[in-house]
Design an enzyme around this catalytic site. Structure first.
Site, mmCIF file in Angstrom:
data_model
loop_
_atom_site.group_PDB
_atom_site.id
_atom_site.type_symbol
_atom_site.label_atom_id
_atom_site.label_comp_id
_atom_site.label_asym_id
_atom_site.label_seq_id
_atom_site.Cartn_x
_atom_site.Cartn_y
_atom_site.Cartn_z
ATOM 1 N N ARG A 84 0.841 -1.202 0.000
ATOM 2 C CA ARG A 84 0.000 0.000 0.000
ATOM 3 C C ARG A 84 0.873 1.247 0.000
ATOM 4 O O ARG A 84 1.790 1.376 0.794
ATOM 5 C CB ARG A 84 -0.912 -0.005 1.236
ATOM 6 C CG ARG A 84 -1.676 1.295 1.503
ATOM 7 C CD ARG A 84 -2.825 1.478 0.531
ATOM 8 N NE ARG A 84 -3.443 2.774 0.675
ATOM 9 C CZ ARG A 84 -4.545 3.034 1.370
ATOM 10 N NH1 ARG A 84 -5.145 2.061 2.023
ATOM 11 N NH2 ARG A 84 -5.045 4.238 1.417
ATOM 12 N N ARG A 93 -5.000 1.470 -5.321
ATOM 13 C CA ARG A 93 -4.237 0.886 -4.226
ATOM 14 C C ARG A 93 -4.255 -0.629 -4.295
ATOM 15 O O ARG A 93 -5.219 -1.223 -4.762
ATOM 16 C CB ARG A 93 -4.771 1.348 -2.880
ATOM 17 C CG ARG A 93 -6.240 1.020 -2.698
ATOM 18 C CD ARG A 93 -6.900 1.853 -1.644
ATOM 19 N NE ARG A 93 -6.996 3.200 -2.117
ATOM 20 C CZ ARG A 93 -7.573 4.182 -1.479
ATOM 21 N NH1 ARG A 93 -8.117 3.976 -0.328
ATOM 22 N NH2 ARG A 93 -7.634 5.389 -1.980
ATOM 23 N N ASP A 96 -6.768 -1.767 0.719
ATOM 24 C CA ASP A 96 -7.363 -0.765 1.607
ATOM 25 C C ASP A 96 -8.181 -1.516 2.649
ATOM 26 O O ASP A 96 -9.089 -2.285 2.289
ATOM 27 C CB ASP A 96 -8.256 0.179 0.788
ATOM 28 C CG ASP A 96 -8.795 1.335 1.608
ATOM 29 O OD1 ASP A 96 -8.144 1.738 2.593
ATOM 30 O OD2 ASP A 96 -9.868 1.851 1.250
ATOM 31 N N ASP A 98 -10.436 -0.834 6.075
ATOM 32 C CA ASP A 98 -11.083 0.194 6.901
ATOM 33 C C ASP A 98 -11.905 -0.452 7.996
ATOM 34 O O ASP A 98 -12.693 -1.372 7.732
ATOM 35 C CB ASP A 98 -12.027 1.055 6.052
ATOM 36 C CG ASP A 98 -11.300 1.947 5.073
ATOM 37 O OD1 ASP A 98 -10.196 2.410 5.400
ATOM 38 O OD2 ASP A 98 -11.847 2.184 3.987
#
Length: 164
Positions: A84, A93, A96, A98
């Site tokens: 990343r 990317r 990711d 989250d």
């Protein structure tokens, strides 16, 4: 004390499905984390910059005894391990990760916002989340089913039911 948390996974570079598979394995291998469930795999249009490949998206549920900030640090290490690079906001990317939800905790700091600040607007988060937690109530936003009624499936394709 163990908490249930939900993590969104996304990738749109090189071999996105492979990056997501690796991320699921890396998350499950972390001390203090136990993988509970993994959603179906989806493909979605990019957010932000439109001149980038489509994203592959999924959501996992975990139980963890890590604090929210320690979980964030752990996820960022997994992102970095998978190449990343953070040089373009909402840019392409390799990976990711989250934190969407951490129990029923509400948190708003410079480093971390829980519930994720845009999760209620994103079909590529809500539909995979619904795969693994259809009766979920999202703090500050209400029932997941009600949130799904407000977003369109348009631009989102389910590409695999069993992939991780």
């Amino acid at each position: 004390m163990s908490v249930t948390a939900y993590i969104a996974l996304g990738s749109n570079l090189d071999h996105p499905q492979q990056y997501l598979k690796c991320a699921v394995g890396d998350i499950d291998a972390e001390s203090g984390i136990r993988l509970i469930a993994c959603s179906k795999l989806y493909r979605s249009d990019p957010v932000g910059q439109k001149n980038q490949p489509d994203y592959y998206n999924a959501v996992v549920s975990i139980t963890t005894n890590l604090s929210p900030n320690d979980l964030l640090t752990c996820l960022q290490c997994i992102e970095n391990k998978n190449g990343r690079v953070r040089n373009v906001h909402w840019g392409p990317r390799t990976l990711d990760l989250d934190i969407l939800l951490y129990g029923d905790k509400i948190l708003n700091t410079k480093q971390l916002v829980i519930p994720h600040y845009q999760m209620h607007l994103r079909p590529f988060v809500l539909y995979p989340l619904n795969d693994i937690a259809p009766n979920l109530v999202v703090p500050t936003h209400g029932k997941l089913s009600s949130l799904l009624d407000k977003v369109s499936f348009n631009g989102l394709d389910m590409i695999s039911e069993s992939w991780a």
